[in-house]
Design a protein around this motif. Structure first.
Motif, PDB file in Angstrom:
ATOM      1  N   LYS A 161     -27.859 -45.666 -45.510  1.00  0.00           N
ATOM      2  CA  LYS A 161     -29.317 -45.791 -45.157  1.00  0.00           C
ATOM      3  C   LYS A 161     -29.287 -47.369 -44.784  1.00  0.00           C
ATOM      4  N   VAL A 162     -29.036 -48.354 -45.405  1.00  0.00           N
ATOM      5  CA  VAL A 162     -28.849 -49.798 -45.167  1.00  0.00           C
ATOM      6  C   VAL A 162     -28.463 -49.864 -43.647  1.00  0.00           C
ATOM      7  N   THR A 163     -27.017 -49.343 -43.525  1.00  0.00           N
ATOM      8  CA  THR A 163     -26.629 -49.471 -42.133  1.00  0.00           C
ATOM      9  C   THR A 163     -27.427 -48.964 -40.699  1.00  0.00           C
ATOM     10  N   CYS A 164     -27.892 -47.726 -41.157  1.00  0.00           N
ATOM     11  CA  CYS A 164     -28.857 -47.134 -40.158  1.00  0.00           C
ATOM     12  C   CYS A 164     -30.074 -48.053 -40.005  1.00  0.00           C
ATOM     13  N   TYR A 165     -30.519 -48.416 -40.866  1.00  0.00           N
ATOM     14  CA  TYR A 165     -31.937 -49.298 -40.692  1.00  0.00           C
ATOM     15  C   TYR A 165     -31.496 -50.553 -39.941  1.00  0.00           C
ATOM     16  N   LEU A 166     -30.306 -51.216 -40.218  1.00  0.00           N
ATOM     17  CA  LEU A 166     -29.796 -52.337 -39.663  1.00  0.00           C
ATOM     18  C   LEU A 166     -29.818 -52.103 -38.062  1.00  0.00           C
TER      19      LEU A 166
END
Length: 309
Positions: A276-281
């Motif tokens: 989720k963090v990767t997608c947000y970034l």
């Protein structure tokens, strides 16, 4: 090479100059090691070539040519600059001044002081750009090899690893909060030589375990062993003679990467929150995986793309 890096070389020469002139100053092996740490900082720009070898045309031929031509040229220029300092200024003036080049120009051509200030400012910008370019490629390559999160190897529309560059800028911002330039150069040099020693050990390991790996250019064994010996001298001498808590903090910071490696690579831990963090970034920096990723990375890429969709 940048003018700012000549500062470290100059201070290293001053310490060695005290040894050769017998000026009544006792210089211990620790002082010599610290002088070399500061002096060799002037030549650390050569590491940029190695870190961006993947973006250089014909690196097996161009990198050795660059090193052979640039290093002697820079050495001669730095030696001539230091000779000019010693010819115009007294040792006491050199030690007491905060900006040797400005003091030198004030005595030689007072009306041209702005040239030195402009040159140093330009040097700082150039040095910053080269460092960011070089260091971000380390994050990029490690991410491609699966040793760092995938987000660091994603590129924007200009084929730039934006997240890796941002991470470098954040880390550098914390480091430059210290106002002591000499200590900053000394500790960054210490970290650099720790890594160089590990590079050479890894090179020996691969040379004997994987002798058939493709190698663009060969590093002869005396250079490898000499680099390891220099690294051990520069690292261990200050720590043994005058151990301070700063050295402990430095080694903890350097080897904290082993913890990240152990969690991310050795244990191969995977958490949904990281996706989720990767997608947000990805959305924040407008980046995506490059088309030439390895097969092992592409599996994770597919998983992330499914999450985005």
């Amino acid at each position: 090479m940048q003018l700012l890096r000549a500062i470290g070389f100059f201070h290293g020469n001053i310490l060695l100059f005290c040894v050769t002139t017998g000026a009544g100053i006792f210089v211990s092996p620790k002082g010599i090691a610290e002088a070399f740490l500061q002096g060799l900082f002037a030549y650390s720009g050569t590491s940029v070539l190695i870190n961006i070898a993947g973006e250089i045309k014909n690196p097996g031929e161009n990198i050795p040519k660059s090193l052979i031509t640039v290093l002697p040229t820079v050495a001669v220029i730095y030696i001539l600059v230091n000779i000019s300092y010693l010819a115009v200024l007294t040792p006491q003036e050199i030690i007491s001044t905060d900006a040797v080049a400005v003091t030198w120009m004030d005595k030689v051509i007072p009306s041209m002081q702005w040239v030195i200030s402009f040159g140093i400012s330009t040097s700082i910008v150039s040095n910053m750009c080269c460092t960011i370019l070089s260091a971000s490629r380390l994050f990029y390559t490690a991410s491609q090899e699966g040793q760092l999160p995938l987000i660091f190897s994603m590129l924007n529309n200009y084929f730039s690893p934006t997240v890796a560059i941002t991470q470098i800028i954040i880390l550098a911002s914390f480091l430059i909060m210290s106002s002591d330039l000499i200590n900053l150069i000394k500790y960054s040099g210490l970290a650099t030589w720790v890594l160089r020693g590990l590079y050479m050990i890894g090179l020996l390991k691969l040379r004997y375990q994987e002798p058939n790996l493709p190698r663009p250019y060969k590093v002869h064994l005396p250079f490898v062993l000499g680099s390891i010996a220099i690294s051990l001298f520069l690292i261990l001498t200050p720590m043994i003679q005058s151990p301070t808590v700063e050295y402990i903090y430095g080694f903890i910071f350097i080897f904290s990467g082993l913890l990240c490696y152990w969690l991310h690579v050795h244990l191969n831990q995977h958490y949904v929150c990281f996706d989720k963090v990767t997608c947000y970034l990805q959305l924040l920096f407008n980046v995506s995986p490059p088309e030439d990723q390895d097969d092992g990375i592409s599996t994770e890429e597919t998983h992330l793309e499914e999450i985005v969709l």
